[in-house]
Every structure is written in C-alpha cells, then in structure tokens.
Design an enzyme around this catalytic site. Sequence first.
Site, PDB file in Angstrom:
ATOM      1  CB  VAL A 180      39.942 -16.188 -42.906  1.00  0.00           C
ATOM      2  CG1 VAL A 180      40.708 -15.254 -41.985  1.00  0.00           C
ATOM      3  CG2 VAL A 180      38.902 -15.435 -43.698  1.00  0.00           C
ATOM      4  CB  SER A 181      39.735 -21.612 -43.738  1.00  0.00           C
ATOM      5  OG  SER A 181      41.123 -21.770 -43.690  1.00  0.00           O
ATOM      6  CB  THR A 182      35.053 -20.535 -42.836  1.00  0.00           C
ATOM      7  OG1 THR A 182      35.389 -19.977 -41.563  1.00  0.00           O
ATOM      8  CG2 THR A 182      35.534 -21.982 -42.917  1.00  0.00           C
ATOM      9  CD  GLN A 219      38.422 -19.263 -40.158  1.00  0.00           C
ATOM     10  OE1 GLN A 219      38.867 -19.155 -41.294  1.00  0.00           O
ATOM     11  NE2 GLN A 219      38.857 -20.167 -39.296  1.00  0.00           N
TER      12      GLN A 219
END
Length: 187
Positions: free
Chosen positions: A8-10, A13
């Site tokens: 996931v990017s962040t 998330q």
Amino acid sequence: MKIAYARVSTADQSLDLQLDALKAFGFDKIYTEKASGGKDDRAELAKALDNLREGDTFIVYKLDRLARSTQKLFDILFQLKKNEVEFVSLSDKIDTSTAAGKALFGMMAVFAEFERDIIRERTVAGLEAARARGRNGGRPRTDAKKLDKAIKLYEGKTHSVSEIEELTGVTKGSLYRELNRRKRDAT
C-alpha cells in the site's frame, strides 16, 4: 515456491484486501510494505525478487501493486521471465503458467515497446523543434562571475560550502564541477 508481494502507498492504508486474496490463492512466503509505487528502492520488493528461483511463482494482487510505471513493470516482468519464474496477478487475471497468460504477456510486451518508441519519437521531435527555435535544452549555465566569486570564497577557506551557496547562488554541485574542471585543465 510461491512468493507473494503486497503493498500500500501510505501508512494509513490497509493491506487486508490484498492479504485476503493472496491467502485464498495460496503462497509459501509473503513480503509486505507500505511505500509509494513510484519509488524504485522498495526494500521488501527487492527481497521478494531476490528470493525467487527458477520454477517459482511470484504473486501480486494487482499489477499496480508491483509498479506505477509501465517501464518499471515490464522491467520486473521481463526479469521474472528471464529467470524462468511464473507470474500471477490475481485481479488482472494474468497467469504466465497458462497459454492465455503467456499470450497476454506477449501482447503487453509489444505495447510496452510501442510506448517506449512513441516516447522516444516525441522526445526527438521536441528537441528538434526546440533547436530550430534556437534553444538547446539542458540546464542553464551558471553565471561565470558568480562561479568565479564562489571559487575565490572556496579557495579563501573562510566560508563553508553552504555559506558560499547562500552568498553567490552557486550550488554545491556546480562549484565542485567547476573546481574539478579547472583542476583537469591545469594538468
């Protein structure tokens, strides 16, 4: 061996959706991380790829979990193919161990090459158009007077490089490049 990768990017998330799908498919080992797909230095992805051996299967939930750019994605996929590692993307329904998956991969490779060629053609055309208008591109040259002043300050050993940057507007990189150029020219 089946090796899975989820990302996931962040930090806020959740990996839950990907993990559930990957568990349902089955794997022997999983690597997870929270990092932007645009970053090339994702440690867990590097570990996952390093642990793959001939005959293994690399599994992701979706292609965009692996890479954000088409070029990076194909670099990874071609490396897997070269190392005789199968690839599965669950959401995209790609499985290179099947005839349909191999065909889809081949078509994707053709489109990736096409995209690279188009980008190259546009770049060349843009550079030619700029040159025709008298622009050569690249970074603007550092003002020679500012550069001379920065070198005098540097050689005077009374200011730090950071102070020289502030006083003259000449970046550290430009200063060192000029110092090295003058050193080469002097020999």
